[in-house]
Design a protein around this motif. Structure first.
Motif, short mmCIF file in Angstrom:
data_model
loop_
_atom_site.label_atom_id
_atom_site.label_comp_id
_atom_site.label_asym_id
_atom_site.label_seq_id
_atom_site.Cartn_x
_atom_site.Cartn_y
_atom_site.Cartn_z
N SER A 187 0.70 -1.11 -0.02
CA SER A 187 -0.09 -0.15 0.19
C SER A 187 0.78 1.36 0.09
O SER A 187 0.74 2.17 -0.54
N ARG A 188 1.84 1.07 0.78
CA ARG A 188 2.87 2.33 0.71
C ARG A 188 3.40 2.62 -0.61
O ARG A 188 3.55 3.69 -0.95
N ARG A 189 4.00 1.49 -0.89
CA ARG A 189 4.52 1.58 -2.37
C ARG A 189 3.47 2.22 -3.39
O ARG A 189 3.79 3.26 -4.35
N VAL A 190 2.00 1.76 -3.51
CA VAL A 190 1.25 2.32 -4.36
C VAL A 190 0.98 3.78 -4.13
O VAL A 190 0.82 4.72 -5.17
N ALA A 191 0.95 4.16 -2.91
CA ALA A 191 0.79 5.58 -2.33
C ALA A 191 2.06 6.58 -2.99
O ALA A 191 1.68 7.49 -3.51
N GLU A 192 3.25 6.01 -2.92
CA GLU A 192 4.34 6.60 -3.31
C GLU A 192 4.07 6.77 -4.82
O GLU A 192 4.52 7.89 -5.65
N LEU A 193 3.62 5.77 -5.53
CA LEU A 193 3.56 6.06 -7.20
C LEU A 193 2.82 7.00 -7.55
O LEU A 193 2.84 7.63 -8.69
N LYS A 194 1.53 6.63 -6.79
CA LYS A 194 0.48 7.93 -6.92
C LYS A 194 1.04 9.20 -6.75
O LYS A 194 0.71 10.27 -7.67
N ARG A 195 1.75 9.34 -5.75
CA ARG A 195 2.33 10.75 -5.64
C ARG A 195 3.16 11.25 -6.76
O ARG A 195 3.30 12.46 -7.27
N GLU A 196 4.30 10.24 -7.14
CA GLU A 196 4.94 10.45 -8.21
C GLU A 196 4.16 11.12 -9.58
O GLU A 196 4.60 12.08 -10.17
N ILE A 197 3.34 10.10 -9.65
CA ILE A 197 2.28 10.54 -10.86
C ILE A 197 1.70 11.53 -10.85
O ILE A 197 1.60 12.34 -11.75
N ASN A 198 1.25 12.13 -9.70
CA ASN A 198 0.62 13.59 -9.45
C ASN A 198 1.71 14.52 -9.74
O ASN A 198 1.35 15.72 -10.01
N GLY A 199 2.95 14.31 -9.28
CA GLY A 199 3.86 15.30 -9.28
C GLY A 199 4.15 15.38 -10.91
O GLY A 199 4.90 16.45 -10.92
N LEU A 200 3.84 14.55 -11.71
CA LEU A 200 4.11 14.98 -13.16
C LEU A 200 3.52 15.88 -13.71
O LEU A 200 3.49 16.49 -14.75
N GLY A 201 2.26 16.11 -12.83
CA GLY A 201 1.35 17.19 -13.61
C GLY A 201 0.35 16.71 -14.34
O GLY A 201 0.18 15.36 -14.63
N THR A 202 -0.53 17.65 -14.91
CA THR A 202 -1.33 17.12 -16.04
C THR A 202 -0.94 16.61 -17.35
O THR A 202 0.12 17.19 -17.90
N ILE A 203 -1.57 15.49 -17.60
CA ILE A 203 -0.74 14.77 -18.99
C ILE A 203 -1.18 15.48 -20.26
O ILE A 203 -2.50 16.08 -20.43
N ASN A 204 -0.34 15.94 -21.00
CA ASN A 204 -0.39 16.55 -22.41
C ASN A 204 -0.67 15.54 -23.38
O ASN A 204 0.32 14.92 -23.97
N ILE A 205 -2.11 15.63 -23.53
CA ILE A 205 -2.49 14.55 -24.76
C ILE A 205 -1.75 14.95 -26.12
O ILE A 205 -1.59 13.91 -26.98
N GLY A 206 -1.37 16.19 -26.45
CA GLY A 206 -1.02 16.43 -27.63
C GLY A 206 0.47 16.38 -27.73
O GLY A 206 1.37 16.74 -28.68
N ALA A 207 1.42 15.86 -26.59
CA ALA A 207 2.64 16.04 -26.80
C ALA A 207 3.21 15.09 -28.03
O ALA A 207 4.29 15.32 -28.25
N ILE A 208 2.52 14.04 -28.00
CA ILE A 208 3.18 13.01 -29.20
C ILE A 208 3.10 13.72 -30.58
O ILE A 208 4.21 13.74 -31.15
N GLU A 209 2.20 14.55 -30.81
CA GLU A 209 1.99 15.23 -31.95
C GLU A 209 2.98 16.69 -32.28
O GLU A 209 3.53 16.82 -33.12
#
Length: 216
Positions: A3-25
């Motif tokens: 559970s702690r590991r899941v929480a850490e990963l979620k925090r890291e994902i949240n730290g990445l900010g909003t996903i830029n859907i147009g980044a690939i283009e």
């Protein structure tokens, strides 16, 4: 622990900010632009290298041509000056190792004088040098037609005669029209054309064919 590991990963994902859907283009667009500019740069550098090689080749040819022509002109100038006025004269390169950018020094020694650069000569002596150099150029590279405007004005009568006679030796390859007030030059001419004003404001052309007069 999981559970702690899941929480850490979620925090890291949240730290990445909003996903830029147009980044690939966006990446594809920027990458395409980068690739295009890189190719352009490579083409420019290739063209620069080719032009640099051409410039070196042309410069080498120019140095070779100039060196040969300068040698011919220098020899012709020395001979012409001696034939015309006596004494000696020569052309020298200020920097023989850099012939395309260096200056050319003219030295002359009229009869009975010491060898000097042209800047130290008198007006008449400078006229000697200029006339001899001009005739030397005509001997190396004759032109079909030449106009001279009182080139012998600063010369004494003896040297005027020498200049006119020497001009006749070149007349088989070059046709001369000479504007002059000197008798020695007129005597050596084939034809004379003069403008007189017998009446005020009325100009009249007078011509004399000396060749026909000599034949008569």
């Amino acid at each position: 622990k999981a559970s702690r590991r899941v929480a850490e990963l979620k925090r890291e994902i949240n730290g990445l900010g909003t996903i830029n859907i147009g980044a690939i283009e966006e990446f594809e667009r920027v990458n395409g632009r980068y690739t295009y500019l890189t190719d352009q740069r490579n083409d420019v550098e290739k063209a620069k290298g080719e032009l640099t090689g051409i410039i070196r080749e042309i410069t080498t040819q120019m140095m070779d041509i100039f060196g040969r022509q300068f040698k011919l002109l220098s020899e012709s100038f020395e001979t012409t000056f001696t034939e015309l006025f006596g004494g000696q004269a020569k052309l020298e390169l200020e920097d023989p190792e850099n012939i395309l950018e260096c200056g050319i020094e003219i030295k002359a020694q009229p009869p009975g004088k010491t060898l000097k650069t042209i800047s130290l000569l008198s007006g008449g002596e400078k006229a000697f040098v200029a006339i001899a150099l001009y005739f030397a150029i005509l001997k190396v590279h004759p032109t079909p037609f030449c106009i001279m405007d009182e080139i012998e004005a600063a010369l004494d009568e003896a040297n005027v005669v020498r200049t006119a006679r020497y001009m006749r030796t070149l007349a088989d390859k070059t046709q001369f029209i000479v504007i002059t007030h000197r008798r020695g030059t007129m005597v050596a001419a084939d034809r004379l054309y003069g403008i007189t004003m017998q009446e005020k404001g009325v100009s009249t052309l007078v011509s004399v064919n000396l060749i026909e007069n000599d034949l008569k």
